[in-house]
Design an enzyme around this catalytic site. Structure first.
Site, PDB file in Angstrom:
ATOM      1  N   HIS A  32       0.947  -1.113  -0.165  1.00  0.00           N
ATOM      2  CA  HIS A  32       0.163  -0.039  -0.094  1.00  0.00           C
ATOM      3  C   HIS A  32       0.914   1.259  -0.031  1.00  0.00           C
ATOM      4  CE1 HIS A  32      -3.021  -2.671   2.203  1.00  0.00           C
ATOM      5  NE2 HIS A  32      -2.894  -3.142   0.932  1.00  0.00           N
TER       6      HIS A  32
ATOM      7  N   HIS B 134      -9.239  -2.347  -4.506  1.00  0.00           N
ATOM      8  CA  HIS B 134      -8.274  -2.779  -3.671  1.00  0.00           C
ATOM      9  C   HIS B 134      -7.083  -3.563  -4.282  1.00  0.00           C
ATOM     10  CE1 HIS B 134      -5.776  -3.082   0.113  1.00  0.00           C
ATOM     11  NE2 HIS B 134      -5.718  -4.463  -0.193  1.00  0.00           N
TER      12      HIS B 134
ATOM     13  N   ASP C  48      -3.070  -2.755  -4.779  1.00  0.00           N
ATOM     14  CA  ASP C  48      -1.884  -3.875  -4.587  1.00  0.00           C
ATOM     15  C   ASP C  48      -1.063  -3.926  -5.754  1.00  0.00           C
ATOM     16  OD1 ASP C  48      -2.711  -4.511  -1.933  1.00  0.00           O
ATOM     17  OD2 ASP C  48      -3.725  -6.264  -2.256  1.00  0.00           O
TER      18      ASP C  48
ATOM     19  N   HIS D  74      -0.448 -10.656  -5.226  1.00  0.00           N
ATOM     20  CA  HIS D  74       1.085 -10.245  -5.178  1.00  0.00           C
ATOM     21  C   HIS D  74       1.747 -11.447  -5.842  1.00  0.00           C
ATOM     22  CE1 HIS D  74      -0.367  -7.560  -2.064  1.00  0.00           C
ATOM     23  NE2 HIS D  74      -0.943  -8.544  -1.484  1.00  0.00           N
TER      24      HIS D  74
END
Length: 306
Positions: free
Chosen positions: A81, A238, A242, A265
């Site tokens: 973030h 969101h 990321d 990720h």
């Protein structure tokens, strides 16, 4: 302020809060840095070998966060973030001092990072920026999940979709032009989880600091957070946040188009590793305003890259 020169902040800015996974209190102070310094984390709780560079090759864990580690085993986790905030504000150089292994989660989004970095003011240098230009399409797949990156003219476009059996989340998709759009909804979107996954996450020793103050929790078709969602596409937004933060482990801002389905990720990190395996996939360009074609300036290259 020129969009085409390297930037840092004018004064120190500090964040303190609980770390999502360790549950420990952590303090981060972001400090100005000279041109070409880059983004560097410094573990001030350690005296030796305490610099950790947020490079995709230093990413050692992608399970529910992005963790970087240096050659001496010193780690900094949950950097995504903060890295997303730095990327989107065009901050090229900063020393990030941290007194623990994990960046504080704050409210679960990049909102507080963005606000305080803006309050610290952006300082522009006379050194030109560098960008990564993608030359060839590269794709990484993991079952039905995939992420691909392909050439773009002047922008960074991200097209991201989620697919959940949970009816409240369902299938969400959003497309953003990172250098052109208002990304407020992306900055403000919080991390989330399904209620039924919490026990398993806790058994793995994660989310010790998790709460409704820093995460969205979905139980069946109900949101457990009393304040509701911040925007209609908060879940996928969101994930885009990321993705932006993880892309910044490439070292520079990127000109490309990205399409991702059910990613996270791990997929983003594997994509970067695959891109940089072959020099034909990318170019690193130093952008100097006087060298830009007139048409490029007219198109506002990177209202862009910053």
């Amino acid at each position: 302020m020129s969009y085409l020169t390297q930037k840092t902040i004018k004064k120190d800015t500090t964040f303190t809060g609980i770390a999502l996974h360790s549950g420990l209190d952590a303090t981060v102070t972001i400090k100005p840095a000279d041109p070409n310094f880059g983004i560097v984390f410094k573990r001030v709780d350690l005296k030796n070998n305490n610099l950790v560079y947020p490079n995709f090759m230093n990413v050692t864990n992608t399970s529910l966060n992005t963790t970087i580690e240096n050659e001496y085993g010193v780690k900094v986790s949950t950097i995504e973030h903060l890295m997303g905030a730095l990327f989107c504000l065009g901050i090229d150089n900063a020393l990030i001092e941290i007194n623990n292994e994990e960046v504080p989660i704050l409210d679960g989004s990049a909102k507080v990072f963005i606000e305080k970095l803006i309050a610290a003011e952006i300082n522009s240098s006379d050194h030109p920026i560098k960008i990564i230009k993608i030359n060839k399409e590269v794709k990484f797949s993991d079952g039905e999940r995939f992420i691909l990156i392909k050439p773009s003219t002047l922008s960074l476009n991200i097209d991201f979709e989620l697919k959940y059996k949970n009816k409240l989340i369902g299938n969400q998709r959003n497309k953003v032009k990172v250098y052109e759009d208002d990304l407020s909804d992306v900055y403000n979107s919080r991390t989330y989880c399904l209620y039924e996954d919490i026990e398993l996450i806790k058994k793995k020793g994660l989310a010790k600091g998790g709460s409704l103050d820093n995460a969205i929790v979905v139980k069946d078709e109900k949101l457990l957070n009393n304040d509701g969602l911040r925007n209609q596409k908060e879940f996928v937004n969101h994930k885009i946040l990321d993705c932006i933060g993880d892309l910044y482990t490439s070292g520079y801002r990127i000109v490309a188009s990205i399409i991702c389905s059910q990613g996270g990720h791990y997929l983003t990190n594997q994509l970067l590793r695959k891109v940089f395996q072959n020099k034909e996939n990318f170019s690193i360009l130093e952008i100097k305003e006087k060298n830009l074609p007139h048409t490029l300036i007219n198109k506002n290259l990177l209202r862009s890259i910053a």
